[in-house]
Design a protein around this motif. Sequence first.
Motif, PDB file in Angstrom:
ATOM      1  N   ARG A  59      34.767  35.892  37.539  1.00  0.00           N
ATOM      2  CA  ARG A  59      33.498  35.614  36.874  1.00  0.00           C
ATOM      3  C   ARG A  59      33.156  36.734  35.908  1.00  0.00           C
ATOM      4  NH1 ARG A  59      29.594  35.883  42.202  1.00  0.00           N
ATOM      5  NH2 ARG A  59      30.054  38.032  42.872  1.00  0.00           N
ATOM      6  N   GLU A  60      32.362  36.394  34.907  1.00  0.00           N
ATOM      7  CA  GLU A  60      32.057  37.347  33.842  1.00  0.00           C
ATOM      8  C   GLU A  60      30.969  38.338  34.230  1.00  0.00           C
ATOM      9  OE1 GLU A  60      31.176  34.880  30.506  1.00  0.00           O
ATOM     10  OE2 GLU A  60      33.293  34.558  29.991  1.00  0.00           O
ATOM     11  N   THR A  61      30.021  37.929  35.072  1.00  0.00           N
ATOM     12  CA  THR A  61      28.948  38.824  35.506  1.00  0.00           C
ATOM     13  C   THR A  61      28.822  38.775  37.025  1.00  0.00           C
ATOM     14  OG1 THR A  61      27.270  37.081  35.307  1.00  0.00           O
ATOM     15  CG2 THR A  61      27.672  38.461  33.366  1.00  0.00           C
ATOM     16  N   ASP A  63      26.375  38.295  39.014  1.00  0.00           N
ATOM     17  CA  ASP A  63      25.518  37.291  39.632  1.00  0.00           C
ATOM     18  C   ASP A  63      25.899  35.862  39.240  1.00  0.00           C
ATOM     19  OD1 ASP A  63      24.828  37.550  37.009  1.00  0.00           O
ATOM     20  OD2 ASP A  63      22.658  37.503  37.324  1.00  0.00           O
ATOM     21  N   SER A  64      26.981  35.711  38.486  1.00  0.00           N
ATOM     22  CA  SER A  64      27.392  34.375  38.044  1.00  0.00           C
ATOM     23  C   SER A  64      28.074  33.613  39.180  1.00  0.00           C
ATOM     24  CB  SER A  64      28.355  34.481  36.861  1.00  0.00           C
ATOM     25  OG  SER A  64      28.844  33.206  36.508  1.00  0.00           O
ATOM     26  N   LYS A  65      27.803  32.315  39.258  1.00  0.00           N
ATOM     27  CA  LYS A  65      28.450  31.448  40.228  1.00  0.00           C
ATOM     28  C   LYS A  65      29.436  30.499  39.547  1.00  0.00           C
ATOM     29  CE  LYS A  65      24.637  31.619  43.539  1.00  0.00           C
ATOM     30  NZ  LYS A  65      23.643  30.833  44.322  1.00  0.00           N
ATOM     31  N   ALA A  66      29.685  30.780  38.266  1.00  0.00           N
ATOM     32  CA  ALA A  66      30.650  29.989  37.495  1.00  0.00           C
ATOM     33  C   ALA A  66      31.949  30.778  37.359  1.00  0.00           C
ATOM     34  CB  ALA A  66      30.086  29.655  36.121  1.00  0.00           C
ATOM     35  N   CYS A  68      35.500  31.711  35.414  1.00  0.00           N
ATOM     36  CA  CYS A  68      36.099  31.694  34.076  1.00  0.00           C
ATOM     37  C   CYS A  68      37.617  31.825  34.146  1.00  0.00           C
ATOM     38  CB  CYS A  68      35.515  32.814  33.218  1.00  0.00           C
ATOM     39  SG  CYS A  68      35.768  34.474  33.874  1.00  0.00           S
ATOM     40  N   THR A 154      26.536  21.155  36.602  1.00  0.00           N
ATOM     41  CA  THR A 154      26.546  22.606  36.396  1.00  0.00           C
ATOM     42  C   THR A 154      27.980  23.124  36.446  1.00  0.00           C
ATOM     43  OG1 THR A 154      26.487  23.345  38.716  1.00  0.00           O
ATOM     44  CG2 THR A 154      24.385  22.663  37.710  1.00  0.00           C
ATOM     45  N   GLU A 156      28.491  25.761  38.547  1.00  0.00           N
ATOM     46  CA  GLU A 156      28.433  26.540  39.789  1.00  0.00           C
ATOM     47  C   GLU A 156      29.488  26.045  40.771  1.00  0.00           C
ATOM     48  OE1 GLU A 156      25.473  27.282  43.608  1.00  0.00           O
ATOM     49  OE2 GLU A 156      24.623  26.609  41.693  1.00  0.00           O
TER      50      GLU A 156
END
Length: 241
Positions: A59-61, A63-66, A68, A154, A156
């Motif tokens: 993930r990129e950050t 707190d991200s739940k997506a 990449c 989403t 997520e």
Amino acid sequence: MLPTPRPSESKEFSGRDWKSIKVCELADKENVRFVGLDTPVETATQMLIESGAPVILLRETADSKAACGTFDYTDLNAYLLLVVGLVQPEEGDISSFQELAKKAREGNPVPVKQVKNLGKKNAFTTLPESAPLPAAVEIFGSGLHRIAIVKDGTNEVVGVLSQLRLVEFFWENGRNFTSIDQLYSQQLKDLTIGSSQVIAINGDKPLSAALELMNCESVSSLAVIDNQNNVVGNISTVDVK
């Protein structure tokens, strides 16, 4: 070796059409493991081994739940082969990959974002949690080994569905589905399942040769044979751990 007896009929999916089952019902929520793109390869590898998850999501950050991208044993295998000089990158990547290998040999941290695409694997794929199971079957039929399941509408990630989990599901619950149950008595040749071109390696070969072959052929496992071409076992990219 005798075949494993089929489990008794499960009641959980009794009376349902397997095509109506949603992918979220099979997805493993415990195997959703994230690391950031700047996480060192060693840290991501440690999580991969200790968690038992089939893949680590990137993930990129924080707190991200997506997701990449992904990092798995195929990437780790390709990374190790590159570091020890057993594979050569494509011409346009030579300088950057040589620098990466030099960095690793000197003991400097290598961020996972620099190695996540080293392994020859299929693109990162997602399905919404409400998607029917046939959608996952179709994707797995194209050669993918796992799918990230995302919350409807989403990015997520709420679970991971692997090819192995799907096989286990049909093995444990096949008696509930007539169209599936009738397949178990048929022979593989009649179902035209399998390949006549088996990629194998002799058991006398060094481990590095097996890892090179898997990387070159873009496969995750090999049959191990003896000098008479008898299968004596198998080896997979997971064994690199």
